[in-house]
Design an enzyme around this catalytic site. Sequence first.
Site, PDB file in Angstrom:
ATOM      1  N   ASP A  77     -50.928  62.099  33.815  1.00  0.00           N
ATOM      2  CA  ASP A  77     -50.958  62.468  32.392  1.00  0.00           C
ATOM      3  C   ASP A  77     -49.564  62.367  31.778  1.00  0.00           C
ATOM      4  OD1 ASP A  77     -50.278  64.581  34.166  1.00  0.00           O
ATOM      5  OD2 ASP A  77     -50.393  65.998  32.502  1.00  0.00           O
ATOM      6  N   GLU A  78     -49.545  62.234  30.457  1.00  0.00           N
ATOM      7  CA  GLU A  78     -48.337  62.417  29.649  1.00  0.00           C
ATOM      8  C   GLU A  78     -47.140  61.589  30.120  1.00  0.00           C
ATOM      9  OE1 GLU A  78     -48.975  66.814  27.781  1.00  0.00           O
ATOM     10  OE2 GLU A  78     -47.970  66.773  29.715  1.00  0.00           O
ATOM     11  N   ILE A  79     -47.377  60.334  30.373  1.00  0.00           N
ATOM     12  CA  ILE A  79     -46.245  59.457  30.727  1.00  0.00           C
ATOM     13  C   ILE A  79     -45.457  59.151  29.455  1.00  0.00           C
ATOM     14  CG2 ILE A  79     -45.576  57.227  31.689  1.00  0.00           C
ATOM     15  CD1 ILE A  79     -48.138  57.314  33.372  1.00  0.00           C
TER      16      ILE A  79
END
Lengths: 554, 554
Positions: B335-337
């Site tokens: 997630d959330e790269i």
Amino acid sequence: MRPSVLAVVTIVLARATPGIALWPQPTSLQTGSSTLLLAPNFNIKVSIPHAPSDLTDAVTRTKQYLQNDKLERLVVGRGAADVSALTKAKSLSSLTLQLNPGATVRSITAEAQVALEDRDEAYALTVPSDGSGAVISANSTLGLFRGLTTFGQLWYYSGGIVYAINQPTQIKDAPAYPYRGFMLDTARNFFSVSDIQRTLDAMSWVKINTFHWHVVDSQSFPLEVPGYTDLAQKGAYSASSVYSPSDVASIVSYAGARGIDVLVEIDTPGHTSAIAAAHPEHIACADATPWSDFANEPPAGQLRLASPATANYTAGLLAATAKMFPSTMFSTGGDEINVNCYTQDGPTQQILNSTGQTLGQALSKFTQTTHGALEALGKTPVVWEEMVLDYNVTLSPKTVVMVWISSLDAAAVATAGFRMVHSPSDYFYLDCGAGGWVGDYPAGNSWCEPFKTWQKAYSFDPLANLTADQHKLVLGGQQLLWTEQSGPQNLDSIAWPRAAASAEIFWSGAGGDGDAALPRLHDIGYRFRQRGVDAIPLQPEWCALRPGVCDLTA
Amino acid sequence: MRPSVLAVVTIVLARATPGIALWPQPTSLQTGSSTLLLAPNFNIKVSIPHAPSDLTDAVTRTKQYLQNDKLERLVVGRGAADVSALTKAKSLSSLTLQLNPGATVRSITAEAQVALEDRDEAYALTVPSDGSGAVISANSTLGLFRGLTTFGQLWYYSGGIVYAINQPTQIKDAPAYPYRGFMLDTARNFFSVSDIQRTLDAMSWVKINTFHWHVVDSQSFPLEVPGYTDLAQKGAYSASSVYSPSDVASIVSYAGARGIDVLVEIDTPGHTSAIAAAHPEHIACADATPWSDFANEPPAGQLRLASPATANYTAGLLAATAKMFPSTMFSTGGDEINVNCYTQDGPTQQILNSTGQTLGQALSKFTQTTHGALEALGKTPVVWEEMVLDYNVTLSPKTVVMVWISSLDAAAVATAGFRMVHSPSDYFYLDCGAGGWVGDYPAGNSWCEPFKTWQKAYSFDPLANLTADQHKLVLGGQQLLWTEQSGPQNLDSIAWPRAAASAEIFWSGAGGDGDAALPRLHDIGYRFRQRGVDAIPLQPEWCALRPGVCDLTA
């Protein structure tokens, strides 16, 4: 009412390196750059003849905190890097408590229970860094106790050593406001005596001086009042969910020894459905349905205020309750009176009609009866804001008014000339933001959404919208826990460290920078945990160890 | 997926008189109107040769619950009025556990750790009211354990007597969905092994079968992985805030014995700043400022995914971690790269330029390396939704996708053909609604306001916006606790009883009436407290004792 410029500089430094992390922030604080050890034989000397036992007990507790807190500093490495400075540090061997010349020796308890205007919590604390002794001086044992509380926040632990940094310390300190409270509702859900005592300890650690005990309400009547014992027998949740007179005495005594006055509230004439279990004759619209037509929350039920018998019964109940509490204040509540309940109540209408009174006149007369009984006992009445703003009840000018519906209502209360305690739901209600709790309300929010963060509470301005002449009417304020969705299970976690926010506002004065305060708030929260109160984290520990680094702008 | 019509009728009756208050509600439930005593010599017989020790341990625990729960019924008077019916009641002397013919005898632990599609949690429970013995039968010890859990919820206490009402009971029960989880983040703030074990107990009481352990993150790396021990040595908050291999083994074993599989997550390539403490060479933009340019929360830091050395290191770390956990599933996060982090990272740009890859291609290659290592160990990869919806990474079709950003994203994941676990922030995030936690953000709300009430969670529809063909892609769901503002101090109170909402949805099927469910939810919450888990009140006790009376419409 903020610290001097010198002290402010110290605070800014403290944000980067929270070596002095006091909560609430003292009025005047000067610090140095030396490390100081607590000597293994450290002792606290009470230089007072015939020292009261609650003061010597407080000294004993302080020594236990110094030994058992074992709080490692909130820095990366938790203070392990401090050890090198410790080898060169001087040791503090003693702290002396002394009253200023001319002071009368009375117990902390007695000092905590005098009228607000007579209470003296000021103290001075000097901690030298040259190995000579520390001193707390004050005009009262209560002031000495506040100084002990500050002293106990100076110390950290690393590898078996107790030490303070940024020494020496010189503090002169006194509260900005005389009333700094915490309110707990023990009627929606019950709390044991030990839950309350643990909360009193926590309150005292941040110099909160008033426990506003909303002890009974429509849902239950857990207070055993001498002469009125049937109310708890029939109106409490169970026989074990009752505060006996000896429970009350132990709570009052525990509070007093910690500098806390207990302001009890018997909410009237609304919020009294629980009285109907024993005395249905005194309650209008008891359990009437749908409840939402008769009350703000279930169950419905209000004292038949127009009935002289009910007014006399209530006055007797309040007087008997007042005798259980040494405080000079007593709250008769007065919020959320439902007019429809009385409109539909035959006995009330009959009396109003036969005597030619309006409901408002009957409420004034009822209040004069109940307040008269309390004033005869030397009590100052405390009421919720509606009694002044909505019902135009005739009240003694010394009545204290709690502003709760909105912080914006403070100005109107001031215009009416009353002293006030800020209890605004838009800043200080700890229970808001958990969604609606009534049944069959799947999408429901609570009326006071959103959650009141500590930052929001900390941003409160006690003097907002008041004229300079009105400032003297502000006695202080408090955060409040209504317990529809709370119990012993989340008492600590919903209250702490958030409720420390108002404790600082009303001790140190408003206008502090919340961001600068955060490292100190972390510190007191972690110290609470070391002492057995479950204060929750406000940030990931990574942030707590790195002041400022998790700022939005960092 | 709701109970039969007969059972629904029973539920409606149960709302007025919650005599049978099971959570989650069984698929099929038939009850009667008799009261049944638990005989003083009540015994549980395991009619299985060579019964596994975790089954006999579960029997022992069940007997302890029967004896120690001492839960008084949630009615006015707390069941004291039941005593008259008890004098005529028959006694239950035994409960027999038996496997269905042809079943293989394996431990609860082994059954709890097989692949989701092979897991068999079904059971049948018969409790006669004529004094003859009760029986649980199932195809697996795991099913027997679920039956024991149900059996333990039948019993109340009054004046020294343990009894059940609304007997006899006939239950045939099986879960609607194979994955029913609870996620805990132990990286933002640390939780002890005993905190986790207490939570595993609570999970098992409502038949949750998966502990999704978000064990490490950017803030700390509290997991000691054999061969990679420097990560915890340098990346944990402290030496005592580390899960050793033996801690992990004891958590996995404790979970397994309670029918719970442990799905561990090592979030990659983002959320990995804590790896930089030991291996800065693998982390881009470690602690870069301002953090908000490089990460969704502080501190910044992501694995250098384009680097073959980093990919190999990560694959090795994941494989070594996977060997600590017997589950068939393993989450690699995803997630959330933050793209800017890689854009500004010299080493990453150099590799991308020299190999002519886009960042997306590098991410696919990185993921093939890490997932390849896990698949070689027989693990099914689990990822957060962005890996499918945002990055278009090449994934094995058997990959399980967790939908978290919005419940509305489930449809897109289904369209992509992946199996999913519902973890939507708009229904199931337990941490939302406490305000912003980053510093210097005085008016800040959290991104996922408001608080997700149990009613909101309970209203979730796992099949919303999916075609009938896509229903089979829904493995189940879970509520999640991210711990920026949580610690051991509020673990119980923020999770329970709220997290029981999804446990029922994914066991009993969605579409239940939250208002009808409330009395049962009160019941399980009060039972939790009796067993030492601090589930909070959802209403004043006055309401909990009077089902329906506090409904908005009552």
